[in-house]
Design an enzyme around this catalytic site. Structure first.
Site, mmCIF file in Angstrom:
data_model
loop_
_atom_site.group_PDB
_atom_site.id
_atom_site.type_symbol
_atom_site.label_atom_id
_atom_site.label_comp_id
_atom_site.label_asym_id
_atom_site.label_seq_id
_atom_site.Cartn_x
_atom_site.Cartn_y
_atom_site.Cartn_z
ATOM 1 N N ASN A 93 0.881 -1.170 0.000
ATOM 2 C CA ASN A 93 0.000 0.000 0.000
ATOM 3 C C ASN A 93 0.922 1.224 0.000
ATOM 4 O O ASN A 93 1.469 1.576 1.030
ATOM 5 C CB ASN A 93 -0.890 -0.032 1.255
ATOM 6 N N TRP A 94 1.085 1.791 -1.176
ATOM 7 C CA TRP A 94 2.014 2.925 -1.290
ATOM 8 C C TRP A 94 1.513 4.180 -0.588
ATOM 9 O O TRP A 94 2.268 5.113 -0.369
ATOM 10 C CB TRP A 94 2.243 3.267 -2.772
ATOM 11 N N LYS A 95 0.223 4.211 -0.282
ATOM 12 C CA LYS A 95 -0.387 5.444 0.264
ATOM 13 C C LYS A 95 -0.100 6.594 -0.691
ATOM 14 O O LYS A 95 0.011 6.375 -1.897
ATOM 15 C CB LYS A 95 0.106 5.705 1.688
ATOM 16 N N HIS B 47 -9.648 1.292 4.585
ATOM 17 C CA HIS B 47 -8.383 1.502 5.290
ATOM 18 C C HIS B 47 -8.630 2.492 6.434
ATOM 19 O O HIS B 47 -9.410 3.432 6.286
ATOM 20 C CB HIS B 47 -7.317 2.043 4.330
ATOM 21 N N GLU C 73 -7.068 4.902 7.493
ATOM 22 C CA GLU C 73 -6.846 6.316 7.156
ATOM 23 C C GLU C 73 -8.061 6.892 6.429
ATOM 24 O O GLU C 73 -8.348 8.088 6.552
ATOM 25 C CB GLU C 73 -5.549 6.451 6.341
ATOM 26 N N GLU D 142 -5.639 -4.663 10.481
ATOM 27 C CA GLU D 142 -4.604 -3.660 10.714
ATOM 28 C C GLU D 142 -4.919 -2.864 11.980
ATOM 29 O O GLU D 142 -5.727 -1.927 11.942
ATOM 30 C CB GLU D 142 -4.531 -2.689 9.528
ATOM 31 N N GLY E 109 2.214 2.444 10.639
ATOM 32 C CA GLY E 109 3.174 3.523 10.456
ATOM 33 C C GLY E 109 3.868 3.951 11.740
ATOM 34 O O GLY E 109 4.527 4.984 11.786
ATOM 35 N N SER F 295 3.152 -2.003 10.420
ATOM 36 C CA SER F 295 4.581 -2.075 10.713
ATOM 37 C C SER F 295 5.193 -3.452 10.443
ATOM 38 O O SER F 295 6.053 -3.914 11.195
ATOM 39 C CB SER F 295 4.870 -1.618 12.151
ATOM 40 N N GLY G 76 2.671 -1.147 4.259
ATOM 41 C CA GLY G 76 2.743 0.275 3.930
ATOM 42 C C GLY G 76 4.175 0.694 3.663
ATOM 43 O O GLY G 76 4.735 0.477 2.588
ATOM 44 N N GLY G 77 4.796 1.305 4.655
ATOM 45 C CA GLY G 77 6.135 1.877 4.511
ATOM 46 C C GLY G 77 7.139 0.970 3.816
ATOM 47 O O GLY G 77 7.860 1.396 2.916
HETATM 48 P P1 PGA Z 1 2.660 0.344 7.619
HETATM 49 O O1 PGA Z 1 1.186 0.584 6.973
HETATM 50 O O2 PGA Z 1 3.171 -0.955 7.066
HETATM 51 O O3 PGA Z 1 3.467 1.528 7.154
HETATM 52 O O4 PGA Z 1 2.477 0.311 9.085
HETATM 53 C C1 PGA Z 1 0.317 -0.481 6.755
HETATM 54 C C2 PGA Z 1 -0.959 0.045 6.138
HETATM 55 O O5 PGA Z 1 -1.414 1.126 6.517
HETATM 56 O O6 PGA Z 1 -1.551 -0.606 5.247
#
Ligand code: PGA
Length: 251
Positions: A12-14, A99, A101, A171, A177, A213, A234-235
């Protein structure tokens, strides 16, 4: 319809990326995917403007493209929205829905997330339904109630055939994050709970991914748990070496 549980790692590049860097990253992931066991499905969910680029670069390969959201509407006067059929036109396979967010910053309710999942399925896409509790909810021992309600809202509107085609991602919001992943025991406990909900709906084979994470250092331990079928990353999905190491850990 296959009823085997599939191992999956989806990035997930966001809101990250630029054409140049994307090309490098996608090409590196494609090249490195050769060393990922064939049984592991790999995906990357990119920002909307880069769907065309990802669709083209990844076409015919084993890494699937996806988007990070979809409109709850089919088409029409919905300025700024992107329809599932549009996403499908670019060869995408996955769509993230719900998600945290989106739930937090855009006020998305579980009912809206359910409609988005339906729209994705109707366009032939695989919705990755994200659920997760906040730290306050965990501390109040409301984790199962929260994630159960989030998942049930989606399962309630889907037919058995549709439900069989979703992917679920657990999640915990406090792990996203933050560098602070859930322990494998904490994650497994919630995954077992979600699995039981899916089994009750007769779709126990649905992949349940863990996100929050995930890094090369903790991926194997998390993915080794009985009810964890891979990860939503994500990251670490922005660095090809890290992402590929996580993909390899999903075997
Ligand atoms: P993260 O994000 O791996 O940076 O914690 C995961 C996500 O939000 O899908």
């Amino acid at each position: 319809m296959s009823t085997e549980r599939v191992k999956r790692v989806v990035g997930n590049w966001k809101m990250h990326g630029r054409l140049d860097g994307n090309r490098t990253l996608l090409n590196e992931v494609l090249a490195g995917a050769k060393d990922v066991p064939a049984a592991v499905e790999i995906g990357v969910c990119v920002p909307f403007p880069y769907l065309a680029q990802a669709g083209e670069l990844l076409a015919g390969g084993r890494v699937a493209a996806g988007s990070q959201d979809v409109s709850a509407h089919e088409q029409g006067a919905y300025t700024g929205e992107v329809a599932a059929a549009m996403i499908a036109e670019f060869g995408a396979k996955y769509v993230l829905v719900g998600h945290s967010e989106r739930r937090t910053y855009h006020g998305e309710s579980s009912d809206l997330v359910a409609v988005k999942a339906q729209r994705a399925l109707a366009a032939g896409l695989t919705p990755i339904v994200c659920v997760g509790e906040t730290l306050a909810e965990r501390e109040a021992e409301a984790t199962e109630q929260v994630v159960g309600t989030q998942l049930d809202a989606v399962l309630a509107v889907l037919s058995a055939d549709e439900a069989a085609r979703i992917v679920v991602a657990y999640e915990p919001v406090w792990a996203i994050g933050t560098g602070k992943s859930a322990t494998s025991e904490q994650a497994q406990q919630v995954h077992a709970f979600l699995r039981a909900r899916l089994v009750a709906k007769d779709v126990g084979h649905v992949s349940v991914l863990y996100g929050g994470s995930v890094k090369p250092e903790n991926a194997a331990e998390l993915f080794g748990q009985m009810d964890i079928d891979g990860g939503l990353i994500g990251g670490a999905s922005l660095k090809s070496n890290d992402f590929l190491a996580i993909c390899r850990a999903a075997q």
